[in-house]
Scaffold this motif. Structure first.
Motif, mmCIF file in Angstrom:
data_model
loop_
_atom_site.group_PDB
_atom_site.id
_atom_site.type_symbol
_atom_site.label_atom_id
_atom_site.label_comp_id
_atom_site.label_asym_id
_atom_site.label_seq_id
_atom_site.Cartn_x
_atom_site.Cartn_y
_atom_site.Cartn_z
ATOM 1 N N LYS A 28 68.496 -22.468 -75.412
ATOM 2 C CA LYS A 28 70.044 -22.612 -76.235
ATOM 3 C C LYS A 28 70.873 -21.492 -76.136
ATOM 4 O O LYS A 28 70.074 -20.673 -76.238
ATOM 5 N N ARG A 29 72.169 -22.053 -75.723
ATOM 6 C CA ARG A 29 72.827 -20.139 -75.922
ATOM 7 C C ARG A 29 73.863 -19.434 -77.298
ATOM 8 O O ARG A 29 74.914 -20.942 -77.556
ATOM 9 N N LEU A 30 73.180 -18.892 -77.290
ATOM 10 C CA LEU A 30 74.020 -18.255 -78.312
ATOM 11 C C LEU A 30 75.485 -17.721 -78.339
ATOM 12 O O LEU A 30 75.143 -16.052 -77.084
ATOM 13 N N THR A 31 76.784 -17.524 -78.926
ATOM 14 C CA THR A 31 77.561 -16.350 -77.973
ATOM 15 C C THR A 31 78.119 -15.715 -79.493
ATOM 16 O O THR A 31 78.480 -16.636 -80.073
ATOM 17 N N LEU A 32 78.191 -14.266 -79.336
ATOM 18 C CA LEU A 32 78.944 -13.303 -80.814
ATOM 19 C C LEU A 32 79.337 -12.346 -80.331
ATOM 20 O O LEU A 32 79.503 -12.462 -79.417
ATOM 21 N N ASP A 33 80.980 -12.830 -80.970
ATOM 22 C CA ASP A 33 81.787 -12.152 -80.524
ATOM 23 C C ASP A 33 81.879 -10.529 -81.629
ATOM 24 O O ASP A 33 81.679 -10.792 -82.884
ATOM 25 N N CYS A 63 67.808 -8.314 -80.241
ATOM 26 C CA CYS A 63 68.865 -9.152 -81.847
ATOM 27 C C CYS A 63 67.750 -10.361 -81.678
ATOM 28 O O CYS A 63 67.416 -10.166 -82.950
ATOM 29 N N TYR A 64 67.351 -10.855 -80.803
ATOM 30 C CA TYR A 64 66.228 -11.653 -80.477
ATOM 31 C C TYR A 64 65.225 -11.546 -82.123
ATOM 32 O O TYR A 64 65.046 -12.286 -82.973
ATOM 33 N N GLN A 88 79.090 -3.239 -81.100
ATOM 34 C CA GLN A 88 78.382 -3.846 -79.668
ATOM 35 C C GLN A 88 78.284 -2.089 -78.914
ATOM 36 O O GLN A 88 77.005 -1.860 -78.622
ATOM 37 N N ARG A 109 69.869 -7.874 -75.454
ATOM 38 C CA ARG A 109 69.567 -9.283 -76.223
ATOM 39 C C ARG A 109 67.946 -9.747 -76.890
ATOM 40 O O ARG A 109 67.761 -9.896 -77.286
#
Length: 100
Positions: free
Chosen positions: A6-11, A35-36, A17, A32
Motif C-alpha cells: 500500500k502507498r502512503l504519501t506525506l506532505d 521512514c519505514y 524534508q 523511504r
C-alpha cells in the motif's frame, strides 16, 4: 506469494524534508528506508505499551469494540460517534481555511 503493498504519501515542510534527506544520507539509506524503519520502531513501541496490537484477523469493528471496552468499560457514552467525527472534521476544515 507476492504481498501487495500500500502507498502512503506525506506532505512535508521543506525544512523537515531536507533534515530527513540529510540524516538518511548520513546513515547510508534512502529516505523511504529511513521512514519505514522509524515508523516500524514506533509501532513496535506502541504495541509493547498496549496502545495497539499487531495486525490480526479481527475486523476494524472488533478492534474498535475491544478498545472501547478497554477504555470505557460498560459505560455508554452520550452522542453519536458519526456526528462527533463530522463535527471534528468541520472544525478542522474551518481552522485550515483560517490558516490558508
Amino acid at each position: 506469494m507476492v504481498v501487495k503493498k500500500k502507498r502512503l504519501t506525506l506532505d512535508l515542510e521543506p525544512t523537515f524534508q531536507r533534515r530527513l534527506k540529510v540524516v538518511a544520507a548520513l546513515k547510508g539509506v534512502t529516505m523511504r528506508q529511513y521512514c519505514y524503519t522509524a515508523i516500524d520502531r514506533e509501532l513496535a513501541l506502541d504495541e509493547a505499551q498496549g496502545i495497539a496490537g499487531p495486525v490480526s484477523g479481527w475486523s476494524d469493528a472488533e478492534r474498535f469494540e475491544e478498545l472501547q471496552k478497554k477504555y470505557f468499560g460498560d459505560r455508554v457514552l452520550p452522542g453519536n460517534g458519526a456526528d462527533f467525527i463530522r463535527e471534528a472534521r468541520e472544525a478542522r476544515d474551518a481552522r485550515m481555511e483560517e490558516v490558508g
